[in-house]
Design a protein around this motif. Structure first.
Motif, mmCIF file in Angstrom:
data_model
loop_
_atom_site.group_PDB
_atom_site.id
_atom_site.type_symbol
_atom_site.label_atom_id
_atom_site.label_comp_id
_atom_site.label_asym_id
_atom_site.label_seq_id
_atom_site.Cartn_x
_atom_site.Cartn_y
_atom_site.Cartn_z
ATOM 1 N N PRO A 1 0.789 -1.237 0.000
ATOM 2 C CA PRO A 1 0.000 0.000 0.000
ATOM 3 C C PRO A 1 0.820 1.285 0.000
ATOM 4 O O PRO A 1 0.424 2.270 -0.627
ATOM 5 C CB PRO A 1 -0.853 -0.125 1.273
ATOM 6 C CG PRO A 1 -0.158 -1.144 2.108
ATOM 7 C CD PRO A 1 0.498 -2.091 1.161
ATOM 8 N N ASP B 1 -1.977 0.470 -9.639
ATOM 9 C CA ASP B 1 -2.465 1.421 -8.645
ATOM 10 C C ASP B 1 -3.294 0.755 -7.555
ATOM 11 O O ASP B 1 -3.443 1.317 -6.464
ATOM 12 C CB ASP B 1 -3.288 2.517 -9.328
ATOM 13 C CG ASP B 1 -2.423 3.448 -10.173
ATOM 14 O OD1 ASP B 1 -1.195 3.462 -9.958
ATOM 15 O OD2 ASP B 1 -2.973 4.150 -11.045
ATOM 16 N N ASP B 2 -3.852 -0.415 -7.830
ATOM 17 C CA ASP B 2 -4.564 -1.155 -6.782
ATOM 18 C C ASP B 2 -3.582 -1.805 -5.814
ATOM 19 O O ASP B 2 -3.856 -1.914 -4.620
ATOM 20 C CB ASP B 2 -5.448 -2.246 -7.401
ATOM 21 C CG ASP B 2 -6.655 -1.675 -8.118
ATOM 22 O OD1 ASP B 2 -6.955 -0.481 -7.912
ATOM 23 O OD2 ASP B 2 -7.287 -2.414 -8.885
ATOM 24 N N PRO C 1 -1.229 1.918 -3.979
ATOM 25 C CA PRO C 1 -1.967 3.174 -4.148
ATOM 26 C C PRO C 1 -1.212 4.424 -3.702
ATOM 27 O O PRO C 1 -1.496 5.517 -4.185
ATOM 28 C CB PRO C 1 -3.227 2.950 -3.298
ATOM 29 C CG PRO C 1 -2.834 1.923 -2.287
ATOM 30 C CD PRO C 1 -1.857 1.023 -2.985
ATOM 31 N N ARG D 1 -7.294 6.213 5.132
ATOM 32 C CA ARG D 1 -7.156 6.212 3.669
ATOM 33 C C ARG D 1 -6.509 4.925 3.191
ATOM 34 O O ARG D 1 -6.902 4.365 2.170
ATOM 35 C CB ARG D 1 -6.335 7.417 3.208
ATOM 36 C CG ARG D 1 -7.029 8.749 3.365
ATOM 37 C CD ARG D 1 -6.284 9.830 2.621
ATOM 38 N NE ARG D 1 -6.334 9.611 1.174
ATOM 39 C CZ ARG D 1 -5.578 10.270 0.289
ATOM 40 N NH1 ARG D 1 -4.688 11.166 0.733
ATOM 41 N NH2 ARG D 1 -5.670 10.026 -0.995
ATOM 42 N N ILE D 2 -5.511 4.454 3.926
ATOM 43 C CA ILE D 2 -4.854 3.204 3.532
ATOM 44 C C ILE D 2 -5.816 2.036 3.641
ATOM 45 O O ILE D 2 -5.913 1.200 2.742
ATOM 46 C CB ILE D 2 -3.602 2.970 4.404
ATOM 47 C CG1 ILE D 2 -2.554 4.058 4.137
ATOM 48 C CG2 ILE D 2 -3.014 1.584 4.138
ATOM 49 C CD1 ILE D 2 -1.385 4.017 5.085
ATOM 50 N N GLN E 1 -8.263 1.761 0.809
ATOM 51 C CA GLN E 1 -7.683 1.189 -0.407
ATOM 52 C C GLN E 1 -7.552 -0.325 -0.292
ATOM 53 O O GLN E 1 -7.644 -1.035 -1.296
ATOM 54 C CB GLN E 1 -6.313 1.806 -0.672
ATOM 55 C CG GLN E 1 -6.342 3.285 -1.016
ATOM 56 C CD GLN E 1 -6.951 3.568 -2.371
ATOM 57 O OE1 GLN E 1 -6.974 2.716 -3.248
ATOM 58 N NE2 GLN E 1 -7.469 4.775 -2.540
ATOM 59 N N LEU E 2 -7.333 -0.823 0.918
ATOM 60 C CA LEU E 2 -7.104 -2.255 1.098
ATOM 61 C C LEU E 2 -8.385 -3.057 1.266
ATOM 62 O O LEU E 2 -8.371 -4.271 1.137
ATOM 63 C CB LEU E 2 -6.209 -2.485 2.322
ATOM 64 C CG LEU E 2 -4.746 -2.114 2.135
ATOM 65 C CD1 LEU E 2 -4.000 -2.255 3.449
ATOM 66 C CD2 LEU E 2 -4.100 -2.969 1.067
#
Length: 221
Positions: free
Chosen positions: A34, A65-66, A69, A93-94, A97-98
């Protein structure tokens, strides 16, 4: 099952071990990185060698980007790099994304950290908070070199104090000239109660496939 991979220090071999685990495990696998600094500028955007290695070892192929990120070009602490670019590098935010990792249908998911367990993020937060919020068991990579006993035990104390389960640990021989290698490894095995997944010797050809030969993934719950 999803695991978080952390290490006793920077350059202890987290990516080699993560790639080896992704290679050794049967079924659908995917690895995430990440947060990464020290990324290279390419025509496709910033790219990190660790994230690319995880992508290559994963059976599920996702867009870069996945996987990574939060990518930063300077090879400095991520929270400093983020501050220089006015990026809010927060646990929320992290984690956002996960969360997509939970919907991939993967049998085995690895989230590789950056640096060690207490990696600083923005606003006085740490990467360890992401692991706590997601209740991820940890796989610890011990970089075998002078001082590794202290680094390993302090890292384990911090992880367990945070209420996180250590699912297993791997020793990686980063210093081929380390004296009393076997004695140090034996001491770690005696002092660490978590499952010992294997010892990766210093490899001249340090590929995921070669490293995977030294791991016993059946010990993971």
């Amino acid at each position: 099952m999803t695991y978080f991979v952390t290490g006793t220090d920077t350059d202890c071999g987290k990516t080699l071990v993560s790639s080896a685990l992704l290679t050794a495990v049967a079924g659908e696998t995917v690895g995430f990185k990440p947060v990464a600094s020290g990324c290279e500028k390419t025509e496709q955007g910033l790219r990190n060698s660790d994230a690319l290695a995880l992508m290559a070892a994963s059976s599920i192929k996702l867009p870069y980007d996945d996987i990574n990120p939060f990518a930063f070009a300077p090879a400095i602490a991520p929270h400093i790099a983020a501050a220089e670019q006015n990026v809010a590098l927060t646990p929320a935010r992290i984690q956002a994304q996960l969360n997509m990792a939970q919907h991939l249908g993967a049998d085995f998911v690895l989230v590789e950290g950056a640096g060690g367990w207490r990696l600083p993020l923005s606003e006085g937060h740490y990467m360890s908070e992401v692991v706590q919020a997601m209740s991820l068991p940890v796989i610890l990579v011990v970089g075998m070199k002078l001082g590794c006993l202290n680094h390993a035990l302090l890292t384990i104390e911090a992880i367990e104090r945070d209420g996180i389960v250590i699912a297993g640990w791997v020793s990686n021989q980063v210093d081929s000239t380390m004296k009393n290698q076997q004695e140090n490894l034996a001491s770690l095995q005696q002092m660490i109660s978590a499952p010992f997944l294997g010892h990766i010797p210093h490899l001249e050809n340090a590929t995921a496939q070669n490293a995977a030969k030294h791991l016993n993934v059946t010990l993971l719950a």
